[in-house]
Write an enzyme that holds these catalytic residues in place. Structure first.
Site, short mmCIF file in Angstrom:
data_model
loop_
_atom_site.label_atom_id
_atom_site.label_comp_id
_atom_site.label_asym_id
_atom_site.label_seq_id
_atom_site.Cartn_x
_atom_site.Cartn_y
_atom_site.Cartn_z
N SER A 50 5.95 0.02 7.56
CA SER A 50 6.86 -0.93 8.02
C SER A 50 8.17 -0.65 7.46
CB SER A 50 6.35 -2.12 7.33
OG SER A 50 6.57 -1.96 5.87
N ASP A 82 5.77 0.03 12.25
CA ASP A 82 5.19 -1.49 12.43
C ASP A 82 6.55 -2.43 12.40
OD1 ASP A 82 3.63 -3.43 12.60
OD2 ASP A 82 3.41 -3.61 10.42
N SER A 267 -2.77 -6.87 4.61
CA SER A 267 -3.23 -7.86 3.54
C SER A 267 -4.32 -7.56 2.86
CB SER A 267 -3.02 -9.17 3.78
OG SER A 267 -1.61 -9.60 4.10
P1 13P Z 1 -2.02 -9.20 7.88
O1 13P Z 1 -0.99 -9.69 6.87
O2 13P Z 1 -3.03 -10.12 8.25
O3 13P Z 1 -2.77 -7.84 7.40
O4 13P Z 1 -1.26 -8.28 8.96
C1 13P Z 1 -0.76 -7.31 9.05
C2 13P Z 1 0.28 -6.80 10.20
O5 13P Z 1 0.20 -7.57 11.33
C3 13P Z 1 1.13 -5.72 10.27
O6 13P Z 1 1.97 -5.65 11.25
O1 G3H Z 2 3.63 -7.28 9.49
C1 G3H Z 2 3.99 -6.82 8.29
C2 G3H Z 2 3.37 -5.90 7.23
O2 G3H Z 2 2.14 -6.61 6.78
C3 G3H Z 2 4.07 -5.23 6.58
O3 G3H Z 2 4.37 -5.93 5.52
O4 G3H Z 2 7.07 -5.61 5.53
O5 G3H Z 2 5.79 -6.25 3.29
O6 G3H Z 2 5.56 -3.85 4.22
P1 G3H Z 2 5.62 -5.33 4.44
ZN ZN Z 3 2.65 -7.42 12.00
#
Ligand code: 13P
Ligand code: G3H
Ligand code: ZN
Length: 319
Positions: A50, A82, A267
């Site tokens: 991310s 991501d 998560s």
């Molecule tokens: P969760 O917070 O449900 O793990 O989702 C992660 C996600 O969608 C990352 O793009």
């Molecule tokens: O969808 C989001 C992911 O869980 C990434 O989370 O932006 O805290 O790294 P983050």
């Molecule tokens: Zn996501």
């Protein structure tokens, strides 16, 4: 084997009725836990980074750690951005050797989402990189969007969006949401044992989307299940996480057997690590070497990911 795109993974997953796990990575222990689970279960993997992970760990470190995982495991691994928030972020990842990027312009009006996605697709495809786009808005702690009807993906939009943008996969909103507090008690019912039951995913929308886009890979974000045993451990050892539940695993399994080829999990990794570390500290108050608590934390990530690969995604043995 070098890093791969998700194209072949998705084609096989679609035909085989399973999904690929896309796990968020932020440090070495998380990468090692995920990849060890993948190796033991011979599963293809998507490791996703991310914007927050890039800021935390430095993209070069993450890229090199993932390259080490590829070399060490021999697994087909796709390195994915991501929630890319702009053309510039996506371009930087394409230039940096990622094999897949997500452009998330889902919060923008339809025509704007199409325009920015087109721009990313052109650049990424010119460099052999695949693109995930998104239509519909997820609820969750990140954006505080509520579960209003308007946030679900409108199936009547998907064909035009995919045709005009040329994206390779599409994330849709069918009731999943980001974070560990997806469904609070007031959004749930309770079963006869008093256990919180979240509202079911909108499989009608998924079916309609799949009919309009035959053979096209669909992505589910926000697909952690928030295992209550981890929340309980966290709260037993000094945490204060409020009551909430995640997406039931049987519903994710069903989605994986349909058009959903990529399921995002972050998560649950965080919960597994934090529960393990909190318990470790409580039981070993004199320890201070990070290896002492990161080792069981890494093992907890591995166990949780192995469970997902086998029991939720069904991608074990498919590498
Ligand atoms: P969760 O917070 O449900 O793990 O989702 C992660 C996600 O969608 C990352 O793009
Ligand atoms: O969808 C989001 C992911 O869980 C990434 O989370 O932006 O805290 O790294 P983050
Ligand atoms: Zn996501």
């Amino acid at each position: 084997m070098p890093l791969v795109t998700s194209a072949e993974m998705f084609a096989k997953a679609y035909d085989g009725g399973y999904a690929i796990g896309a796990f968020n990575v932020n440090n070495m222990e998380i990468i090692q836990g995920i990849v060890e689970a993948g190796r033991e279960n011979n599963a293809p993997l998507i490791l996703q980074v991310s914007k927050g992970a890039r800021a935390y760990a430095n993209p070069i470190y993450l890229k090199k750690l993932v390259e080490a995982a590829v070399e060490d495991s021999g697994l087909p691994i796709c390195l994915h951005l991501d929630h890319g928030d702009s053309f510039e972020t996506c371009k930087s990842c394409v230039d940096g050797g990622f094999t897949s990027v997500m452009i998330d312009a889902s919060g923008k009006p339809f025509e704007e989402n199409i325009a920015i996605t087109q721009e990313v697709v052109k650049y990424a495809h010119d460099h052999g990189v695949v693109v995930e786009a998104e239509l519909g808005t997820l609820a969750g702690i990140e954006d505080e969007v509520s579960h209003a009807e308007g946030s679900y993906t409108r199936p009547e939009d998907v064909q035009e969006f995919v045709e005009r943008t040329g994206c390779d996969s599409l994330a849709i909103a069918i009731g999943t949401s980001h974070g560990a507090y997806k469904f609070k008690p007031e959004q749930c019912t309770r079963d006869e044992n008093g256990i919180l039951q979240p509202p079911p995913l909108r499989f009608d929308i998924l079916e309609d989307v799949a009919k309009r886009l035959p053979g096209f890979p669909i992505v589910l974000h926000g697909s952690s299940s928030v295992p209550q045993e981890f929340v309980k451990i966290i709260n037993t050892y000094g945490g204060a996480m409020p009551d909430a539940v995640g997406v039931p695993e049987d519903q994710l399994r069903k989605a994986a057997s349909m058009a959903v080829c990529k399921i995002n999990i972050d998560s649950d990794i965080r919960l597994a690590m934090t529960a393990t570390i909190r318990k470790y500290f409580a039981e070993h108050p004199a320890d201070f070497d990070p290896r002492q608590y990161l080792k069981p934390a890494r093992a907890a990530v591995k166990a949780m990911v192995a469970h997902k690969l086998v029991n939720v995604l069904g991608c074990n043995g498919k590498a």
